[in-house]
Design a protein around this motif. Structure first.
Motif, PDB file in Angstrom:
ATOM      1  N   GLU A 174       0.807  -1.233   0.000  1.00 33.50           N
ATOM      2  CA  GLU A 174       0.000   0.000   0.000  1.00 33.50           C
ATOM      3  C   GLU A 174       0.842   1.286   0.000  1.00 33.50           C
ATOM      4  OE1 GLU A 174      -2.647  -1.692  -1.124  1.00 33.50           O
ATOM      5  OE2 GLU A 174      -3.755   0.007  -0.283  1.00 33.50           O
ATOM      6  N   THR A 175       2.053   1.156  -0.559  1.00 33.25           N
ATOM      7  CA  THR A 175       2.903   2.344  -0.698  1.00 33.25           C
ATOM      8  C   THR A 175       3.318   2.469  -2.152  1.00 33.25           C
ATOM      9  OG1 THR A 175       3.776   1.933   1.494  1.00 33.25           O
ATOM     10  CG2 THR A 175       4.999   3.495   0.132  1.00 33.25           C
ATOM     11  N   ILE A 176       3.210   3.692  -2.630  1.00 35.63           N
ATOM     12  CA  ILE A 176       3.576   3.898  -4.043  1.00 35.63           C
ATOM     13  C   ILE A 176       4.987   4.457  -4.096  1.00 35.63           C
ATOM     14  CG2 ILE A 176       2.990   5.120  -6.177  1.00 35.63           C
ATOM     15  CD1 ILE A 176       0.066   5.182  -5.126  1.00 35.63           C
ATOM     16  N   GLN A 177       5.838   3.757  -4.813  1.00 37.01           N
ATOM     17  CA  GLN A 177       7.229   4.190  -4.954  1.00 37.01           C
ATOM     18  C   GLN A 177       7.482   4.593  -6.402  1.00 37.01           C
ATOM     19  OE1 GLN A 177       8.894   0.477  -3.818  1.00 37.01           O
ATOM     20  NE2 GLN A 177       8.768   0.897  -1.612  1.00 37.01           N
ATOM     21  N   ASP A 178       8.359   5.566  -6.540  1.00 36.62           N
ATOM     22  CA  ASP A 178       8.684   6.069  -7.884  1.00 36.62           C
ATOM     23  C   ASP A 178       9.863   5.287  -8.409  1.00 36.62           C
ATOM     24  OD1 ASP A 178       9.212   7.515 -10.144  1.00 36.62           O
ATOM     25  OD2 ASP A 178       8.987   9.489  -9.180  1.00 36.62           O
ATOM     26  N   LEU A 179       9.654   4.511  -9.472  1.00 35.81           N
ATOM     27  CA  LEU A 179      10.741   3.695 -10.004  1.00 35.81           C
ATOM     28  C   LEU A 179      11.735   4.536 -10.809  1.00 35.81           C
ATOM     29  CD1 LEU A 179       8.908   0.409 -11.051  1.00 35.81           C
ATOM     30  CD2 LEU A 179      10.332   0.828  -9.042  1.00 35.81           C
ATOM     31  N   LEU A 180      11.323   5.763 -11.179  1.00 32.95           N
ATOM     32  CA  LEU A 180      12.253   6.614 -11.930  1.00 32.95           C
ATOM     33  C   LEU A 180      13.083   7.474 -10.978  1.00 32.95           C
ATOM     34  CD1 LEU A 180       9.949   7.710 -14.883  1.00 32.95           C
ATOM     35  CD2 LEU A 180      11.560   5.804 -14.754  1.00 32.95           C
ATOM     36  N   ASN A 181      12.589   7.603  -9.761  1.00 35.76           N
ATOM     37  CA  ASN A 181      13.341   8.360  -8.767  1.00 35.76           C
ATOM     38  C   ASN A 181      13.035   7.748  -7.396  1.00 35.76           C
ATOM     39  OD1 ASN A 181      14.707  10.201  -7.253  1.00 35.76           O
ATOM     40  ND2 ASN A 181      13.265  11.893  -7.610  1.00 35.76           N
ATOM     41  N   PRO A 182      13.842   6.766  -6.969  1.00 35.25           N
ATOM     42  CA  PRO A 182      13.536   5.974  -5.761  1.00 35.25           C
ATOM     43  C   PRO A 182      13.393   6.815  -4.493  1.00 35.25           C
ATOM     44  CG  PRO A 182      15.374   5.032  -6.977  1.00 35.25           C
ATOM     45  CD  PRO A 182      15.104   6.338  -7.605  1.00 35.25           C
ATOM     46  N   VAL A 183      13.899   8.064  -4.523  1.00 35.74           N
ATOM     47  CA  VAL A 183      13.753   8.921  -3.347  1.00 35.74           C
ATOM     48  C   VAL A 183      12.266   9.148  -3.050  1.00 35.74           C
ATOM     49  CG1 VAL A 183      14.347  11.188  -2.370  1.00 35.74           C
ATOM     50  CG2 VAL A 183      15.946  10.015  -3.913  1.00 35.74           C
ATOM     51  N   ASN A 184      11.473   9.220  -4.114  1.00 32.13           N
ATOM     52  CA  ASN A 184      10.014   9.360  -3.929  1.00 32.13           C
ATOM     53  C   ASN A 184       9.469   7.976  -3.586  1.00 32.13           C
ATOM     54  OD1 ASN A 184      10.213  11.988  -4.732  1.00 32.13           O
ATOM     55  ND2 ASN A 184       9.500  11.605  -6.829  1.00 32.13           N
ATOM     56  N   ASP A 185       9.453   7.678  -2.309  1.00 28.22           N
ATOM     57  CA  ASP A 185       9.041   6.308  -1.983  1.00 28.22           C
ATOM     58  C   ASP A 185       7.674   6.259  -1.316  1.00 28.22           C
ATOM     59  OD1 ASP A 185       9.740   7.443   0.339  1.00 28.22           O
ATOM     60  OD2 ASP A 185      11.240   5.950   0.928  1.00 28.22           O
ATOM     61  N   ASN A 186       7.003   7.412  -1.296  1.00 26.99           N
ATOM     62  CA  ASN A 186       5.638   7.368  -0.760  1.00 26.99           C
ATOM     63  C   ASN A 186       4.787   8.429  -1.472  1.00 26.99           C
ATOM     64  OD1 ASN A 186       3.398   6.797   0.686  1.00 26.99           O
ATOM     65  ND2 ASN A 186       4.173   7.554   2.661  1.00 26.99           N
ATOM     66  N   ILE A 187       4.409   8.061  -2.625  1.00 33.77           N
ATOM     67  CA  ILE A 187       3.657   9.016  -3.453  1.00 33.77           C
ATOM     68  C   ILE A 187       2.182   8.877  -3.146  1.00 33.77           C
ATOM     69  CG2 ILE A 187       3.027   9.614  -5.850  1.00 33.77           C
ATOM     70  CD1 ILE A 187       5.863   8.563  -6.584  1.00 33.77           C
ATOM     71  N   SER A 188       1.547  10.061  -2.945  1.00 33.12           N
ATOM     72  CA  SER A 188       0.126   9.981  -2.618  1.00 33.12           C
ATOM     73  C   SER A 188      -0.741  10.169  -3.851  1.00 33.12           C
ATOM     74  CB  SER A 188      -0.211  11.022  -1.548  1.00 33.12           C
ATOM     75  OG  SER A 188       0.304  12.260  -1.942  1.00 33.12           O
ATOM     76  N   ILE A 189      -1.909   9.561  -3.723  1.00 28.94           N
ATOM     77  CA  ILE A 189      -2.876   9.655  -4.829  1.00 28.94           C
ATOM     78  C   ILE A 189      -3.746  10.887  -4.573  1.00 28.94           C
ATOM     79  CG2 ILE A 189      -4.808   8.517  -5.972  1.00 28.94           C
ATOM     80  CD1 ILE A 189      -3.642   5.856  -4.901  1.00 28.94           C
ATOM     81  N   VAL A 190      -3.911  11.701  -5.602  1.00 27.48           N
ATOM     82  CA  VAL A 190      -4.749  12.908  -5.467  1.00 27.48           C
ATOM     83  C   VAL A 190      -5.949  12.759  -6.389  1.00 27.48           C
ATOM     84  CG1 VAL A 190      -4.851  15.408  -5.802  1.00 27.48           C
ATOM     85  CG2 VAL A 190      -2.789  14.362  -4.841  1.00 27.48           C
ATOM     86  N   GLU A 191      -7.088  13.038  -5.806  1.00 25.02           N
ATOM     87  CA  GLU A 191      -8.316  12.877  -6.578  1.00 25.02           C
ATOM     88  C   GLU A 191      -8.918  14.254  -6.843  1.00 25.02           C
ATOM     89  OE1 GLU A 191     -12.095   9.964  -5.950  1.00 25.02           O
ATOM     90  OE2 GLU A 191     -10.168   9.444  -5.041  1.00 25.02           O
ATOM     91  N   ASP A 192      -9.265  14.511  -8.077  1.00 24.96           N
ATOM     92  CA  ASP A 192      -9.899  15.792  -8.416  1.00 24.96           C
ATOM     93  C   ASP A 192     -11.332  15.742  -7.901  1.00 24.96           C
ATOM     94  OD1 ASP A 192     -11.282  17.884  -9.700  1.00 24.96           O
ATOM     95  OD2 ASP A 192      -9.772  17.926 -11.313  1.00 24.96           O
ATOM     96  N   PRO A 193     -11.693  16.635  -6.946  1.00 25.12           N
ATOM     97  CA  PRO A 193     -13.048  16.546  -6.365  1.00 25.12           C
ATOM     98  C   PRO A 193     -14.134  16.763  -7.415  1.00 25.12           C
ATOM     99  CG  PRO A 193     -11.908  18.556  -5.660  1.00 25.12           C
ATOM    100  CD  PRO A 193     -10.917  17.749  -6.429  1.00 25.12           C
ATOM    101  N   LYS A 194     -13.818  17.522  -8.452  1.00 26.85           N
ATOM    102  CA  LYS A 194     -14.850  17.806  -9.474  1.00 26.85           C
ATOM    103  C   LYS A 194     -15.042  16.640 -10.412  1.00 26.85           C
ATOM    104  CE  LYS A 194     -14.486  22.586 -10.557  1.00 26.85           C
ATOM    105  NZ  LYS A 194     -13.961  23.415 -11.626  1.00 26.85           N
ATOM    106  N   THR A 195     -13.924  16.157 -10.984  1.00 27.03           N
ATOM    107  CA  THR A 195     -14.034  15.146 -12.026  1.00 27.03           C
ATOM    108  C   THR A 195     -13.861  13.746 -11.472  1.00 27.03           C
ATOM    109  OG1 THR A 195     -11.678  15.251 -12.481  1.00 27.03           O
ATOM    110  CG2 THR A 195     -13.063  16.771 -13.713  1.00 27.03           C
ATOM    111  N   GLY A 196     -13.270  13.656 -10.294  1.00 26.25           N
ATOM    112  CA  GLY A 196     -13.011  12.343  -9.723  1.00 26.25           C
ATOM    113  C   GLY A 196     -11.766  11.697 -10.286  1.00 26.25           C
ATOM    114  N   ASP A 197     -11.072  12.403 -11.149  1.00 27.36           N
ATOM    115  CA  ASP A 197      -9.852  11.862 -11.750  1.00 27.36           C
ATOM    116  C   ASP A 197      -8.780  11.706 -10.689  1.00 27.36           C
ATOM    117  OD1 ASP A 197     -10.822  11.623 -14.211  1.00 27.36           O
ATOM    118  OD2 ASP A 197      -9.967  13.495 -15.005  1.00 27.36           O
ATOM    119  N   VAL A 198      -8.027  10.613 -10.811  1.00 31.38           N
ATOM    120  CA  VAL A 198      -6.918  10.442  -9.872  1.00 31.38           C
ATOM    121  C   VAL A 198      -5.611  10.778 -10.579  1.00 31.38           C
ATOM    122  CG1 VAL A 198      -8.026   8.760  -8.380  1.00 31.38           C
ATOM    123  CG2 VAL A 198      -6.779   7.982 -10.390  1.00 31.38           C
ATOM    124  N   SER A 199      -4.690  11.310  -9.829  1.00 29.36           N
ATOM    125  CA  SER A 199      -3.376  11.616 -10.394  1.00 29.36           C
ATOM    126  C   SER A 199      -2.330  11.461  -9.313  1.00 29.36           C
ATOM    127  CB  SER A 199      -3.364  13.032 -10.954  1.00 29.36           C
ATOM    128  OG  SER A 199      -3.629  13.954  -9.932  1.00 29.36           O
TER     129      SER A 199
END
Ligand code: ADP
Ligand code: MG
Length: 898
Positions: free
Chosen positions: A202-227
């Motif tokens: 349940e942790t998102i790690q960045d394989l292109l930059n391992p320093v980013n080892d806990n990336i959070s999911i952001v949801e657009d409240p209007k569209t519901g899109d995740v990014s």
């Protein structure tokens, strides 16, 4: 139809478990796996759910079921040995797209998939049937998902992530997708960016930059899109750099797993390919903005499509107990299973059309929100192994795939207005328009500048010419002026000397006109001349000032019309002033002449009859004495010029006119000038003055001049021809001034002496006009009237003698006889003599005798024959009476002793 198709494909149990079908169905054909999405061609089928992320305007979406393919891995070395005596647990019927899972030697369950890929299926074919349609959708602007599900070691990574190795035919879906994407897009207008992530416990790690080892999911409240805003995004411009990026990601994945003491099969790998494409849309969106500016190039509606291809290599789906792990491994397995079981639950809910889909239960399901039950086109490949030892796992995998086949997505194009690009385009267009406008403005300014310069040069040229001409004219005038002043001064000096030597003349003159001496007048004139010179000088200075002002004005570059016209006006005024000055000079000269002339007269007067020099006679206009002192007048002629003098008769200035007419009259008194005056049109000008009478002096002097001119026979005819007699008659009728009447009477009297004009003169009222003037009673007037009558009678008599005329005298006809008889014995010798002569002429013709007798003329004739002091008239009367039988008879009757 599609939904019916897959419902028919499986049988749902009460618990939601899926039972395999026993009958085959070809319903899937109706919705080809390969078919490329085309919203306009898709029929509007009933929507099962509306997408929360439908942000593309005017795009209602098309239904698109999750496509599921099954792939069987070939036996590996171990299996070849261990399972050598056993058959595979599955039997594939690829042509029927079916898979049979053996239950035992005689029974099996049959499952239908969208594609069934055997152990012999090439990587290329797998890509084409599983991923290519999704990639094409992504290029068309839809989101897409390709996901591999299956037990560890069944070939998920082989299928998706196999990089270029020794054999290029082994390349997996990731590499092949990017190849197709790069081949289709234009790097100038489009872009491709990549993120590569790992989801582990349940942790998102960045394989292109391992320093980013806990990336959070952001949801657009209007569209519901995740990014994932924290993830590294790398732009891809060529295949090579993408492969290197994948290798880097793989290396980081291995490193991370080594550090965590785990295996890649326990984590989920997620590759996100973001495709941004510019599309030239219709022009309806901008038509309202551009309607008013028809000259603008209508910018096309820029659209941008932002789609995303997600390739998910899931962790192994095997059961925890099979991995044989404990402790940490157990927790890990839970975490792996959390995401995987959450995914299974979501798919079950979607497959069963449940009202609740537990998307938020795990990070994986949140990330794949759009892939299952969303707007993306999704392909799932489930991988299985052949070994009967893993039959349970294989069965679970197959059932997962079967459930996923029931999930229907609502595909929506990810298209929006490209405001940035529109703004850029408009900016460029604006820049172009501004540049064009500036260019036109400059051209316009240049043209204005050119016209200005041209106008300026023209104006300065005209002004230069004008100034030159003016300067020349001025110089000429100055010369003339100086010359004449010099001459005049010389003459004055001469005259003064003469006067001084004849002192008694001035004394006499002073007696005649008390208070004004010739010398004083001369001094006065001189002073006037001096004043004129000052004025002229001032005018010249003014002119120079104007010139310099004008020069300044031209230098300053200003060439406004008002300024020019003001200068023109000033120049005109200057010219006018100059003309006036010239006129005044002429007048002064002529005044000087007049005075000189009078001085001459005075000098000659002492020896003659004083009457000739009386005040009134000083202005005597017709020269009866004929003393012929022409010098001063002739000088005037020479110095001033007759034309100039005559022109002054029409001057605006009344004083100038009066003086000019006097000068002309003086000139006309000289016989030698008369012809010249008439030639120059002077007679007409004088008659004109009579006609446009406004000043008694002018009229008197003009009439005097006409009288002088009328002494000449040729001029007499001219006067008659130009209607002079009627003009003189009008003046005779309305003038009061005896001197005016004397001049008019004198003029008519002269005309009366012309044989040829008798009839015309009489018919135009000449005789009546003459007789009308006796009302005045002034002896000078009466004398002229008498002279006229005498002249007329004499001509008439001559005509009668020559036989040209017959009948009664026109004088008698016009009623002149009574006045003649009445005044024939007037005290004034001049009147008396003229009338006595007139009576003698009338009496010479018998036709008049009766009227004369009736009018009492006979008595006068008898008196004349006896008492007239002039011998010639007395003897004429005698002869006349003696020769007339009628008179003689009457005398006898009256007993007049003759
Ligand atoms: P998974 O990712 O599902 O755990 P892998 O892709 O790592 O499985 O595959 C396990 C092994 O099987 C690898 O050595 C791989 O090369 C081999 N393999 C998998 N699928 C195939 C296939 N279709 N043809 C040949 N070898 C395969
Ligand atoms: Mg793997």
């Amino acid at each position: 139809m599609a939904s019916t198709a897959y419902r028919n494909g499986t049988l749902q149990t009460q618990k939601g478990a899926v039972k395999p079908i026993t009958a085959t169905s070809s319903n899937f054909k109706s919705s080809s796996f390969k078919s490329r999405l085309n919203p306009s061609q898709s029929p509007g089928s009933a929507l099962r759910r509306s997408s929360p992320s439908s942000f593309a305007a005017g795009n209602d979406g098309v239904p698109g079921r999750v496509r599921v393919a099954v792939r069987l891995r070939p036996r590996n070395a171990e299996e070849l040995v261990a399972d050598a005596d056993f058959a595979d647990c599955v039997e594939l019927q690829p042509e029927l797209k079916r898979l049979k899972l053996r239950k035992n030697n005689w029974d099996s369950d049959t499952y239908e998939f969208d594609e069934v890929l055997t152990e012999f299926a090439s990587q290329k074919r797998v890509y084409e049937v599983v991923a290519k349609p999704v990639v094409e959708s992504v290029l068309d602007g839809y989101n897409g998902t390709v996901m591999a599900y299956g037990q560890t070691g069944t070939g998920k990574t082989f299928t998706l992530g196999r990089l270029v190795g020794e054999d290029t035919s082994c390349r997996g879906i990731m590499v092949r997708s990017m190849e197709d994407i790069l081949a289709d897009i234009s790097l100038e207008t489009d872009s491709v960016c990549v993120s590569y992530l790992q989801l582990y416990m349940e942790t998102i790690q960045d394989l292109l930059n391992p320093v980013n080892d806990n990336i959070s999911i952001v949801e657009d409240p209007k569209t519901g899109d995740v990014s994932l805003p924290g993830a590294t995004i790398v732009e891809i411009r060529d295949q090579q750099s993408f492969v290197e990026l994948l290798r880097l990601g793989e290396a980081h994945r291995i490193a991370a797993n080594t550090k965590l003491n785990t295996e890649s099969s326990r984590s989920h790998a997620i590759l996100m390919i973001h495709v941004k494409r510019s599309v030239i849309g219709g022009d309806e969106a901008l038509s309202s903005e551009t309607n008013n500016g028809s000259h603008l190039v209508k910018p096309s509606k820029p659209l941008v499509r932002r789609s995303k291809l997600v390739i998910v290599d899931l962790a192994g789906s095997e059961r925890v107990h099979k991995s044989g792990s404990e402790g940490h491994m157990l927790e890990e397995a839970k975490s792996i299973n959390l995401s995987l079981s959450a995914l299974g639950k979501c798919i079950n809910a979607l497959a069963e059309n449940s009202s609740h889909v537990p998307v938020r239960d795990s990070k994986l399901t949140r990330l794949l929100k759009d892939s299952f039950g969303g707007t993306a086109r999704t392909s799932l490949i489930v991988t299985i192994g052949p070994s009967p030892r893993h039959r349970g796992e294989t069965s679970t995998t197959i059932l997962f795939g079967q459930r996923a086949m029931k999930v229907e997505n609502m595909l929506k194009i990810k298209e929006e207005f490209d405001y940035k690009s529109l703004s850029r385009k408009l900016e460029i267009q604006l820049d172009k328009l501004i540049a064009e406008n500036e260019r036109q403005q400059k051209a316009f300014d240049d043209e204005v500048e050119r016209i200005n310069l041209e106008a300026q040069s023209r104006i300065s040229e005209v002004e230069r010419n004008f100034a030159d001409a003016l300067e020349k004219e001025k110089l000429k005038c100055q010369m003339e002026y100086m010359e004449s002043v010099k001459k005049l001064e010389e003459k004055m000096v001469l005259n003064q000397r003469k006067q001084e030597s004849n002192g008694f003349i001035s004394d006499r003159y002073n007696r005649e006109v008390p208070g004004v001496s010739v010398a004083e007048e001369v001094a006065e004139v001189r002073k006037l001349l001096q004043n004129e010179m000052y004025m002229r000088k001032a005018a010249e200075e003014e002119l120079n000032k104007l010139k310099s002002q004008f020069g300044k004005y031209m230098q300053s570059g200003s060439c406004e019309d008002t300024e020019t016209s003001r200068l023109h006006k000033m120049l005109q005024d200057e010219t006018h002033q100059k003309k006036k000055l010239e006129e005044e000079i002429v007048i002064l000269r002529s005044q000087l002449m007049q005075l000189t002339f009078e001085a001459e007269q005075m000098r000659r007067c002492p020896g003659e009859n004083g009457n000739a020099c009386t005040g009134s006679d000083r202005h005597s206009q017709y020269n009866e004495t004929g003393n012929g002192q022409k010098a001063p007048i002739t000088t005037l002629f020479e110095q001033v010029g007759l034309q100039k003098i005559l022109a002054l008769l029409e001057s605006e200035d009344a004083n100038v006119r009066i003086h000019a007419v006097k000068v002309v009259a003086n000139l006309a008194a000289e016989e030698t000038n008369q012809e010249k005056i008439v030639e120059a049109g002077g007679l007409s000008s004088l008659l004109m003055l009579l006609r446009s009478f406004e000043d008694e002096t002018v009229r008197r002097v003009a009439a005097g001049a006409i009288a002088n001119l009328a002494m000449n026979e040729f001029n007499q005819e001219l006067i008659m021809l130009q209607g002079g007699i009627s003009l003189l008659s009008i003046t005779a009728a309305d003038a009061e001034d005896p001197q005016t009447l004397r001049m008019v009477a004198g003029a008519i009297a002269n005309l009366c002496g012309n044989d040829k004009l008798q009839t015309k003169l009489r018919s135009e009222g000449g005789i009546r006009a003459l007789l009308g003037m006796v009302r005045c009673g002034h002896p000078d007037v009466l004398s002229q009237v008498a002279r006229g009558i005498a002249n007329f009678a004499k001509c008439e008599s001559r005509s009668a003698t020559q036989g040209i005329k017959s009948g009664r005298s026109l004088l008698i006809e016009d009623g002149a006889l009574p006045w003649i008889v009445q005044n024939a014995n007037d005290e004034a010798a001049a009147i008396r003599r003229h009338l006595e002569l007139a009576l003698c002429h009338l009496a010479q013709h018998e036709v008049n005798a009766k009227d004369m007798i009736c009018g009492g003329a006979l008595w006068e004739l008898v008196r004349i024959s006896r008492d007239c002091s002039r011998d010639d008239i007395r003897s004429l009367a005698n002869r006349t009476l003696n020769s007339s039988p009628i008179f003689k008879a009457e005398m006898r009757r009256l007993r007049i002793d003759f």
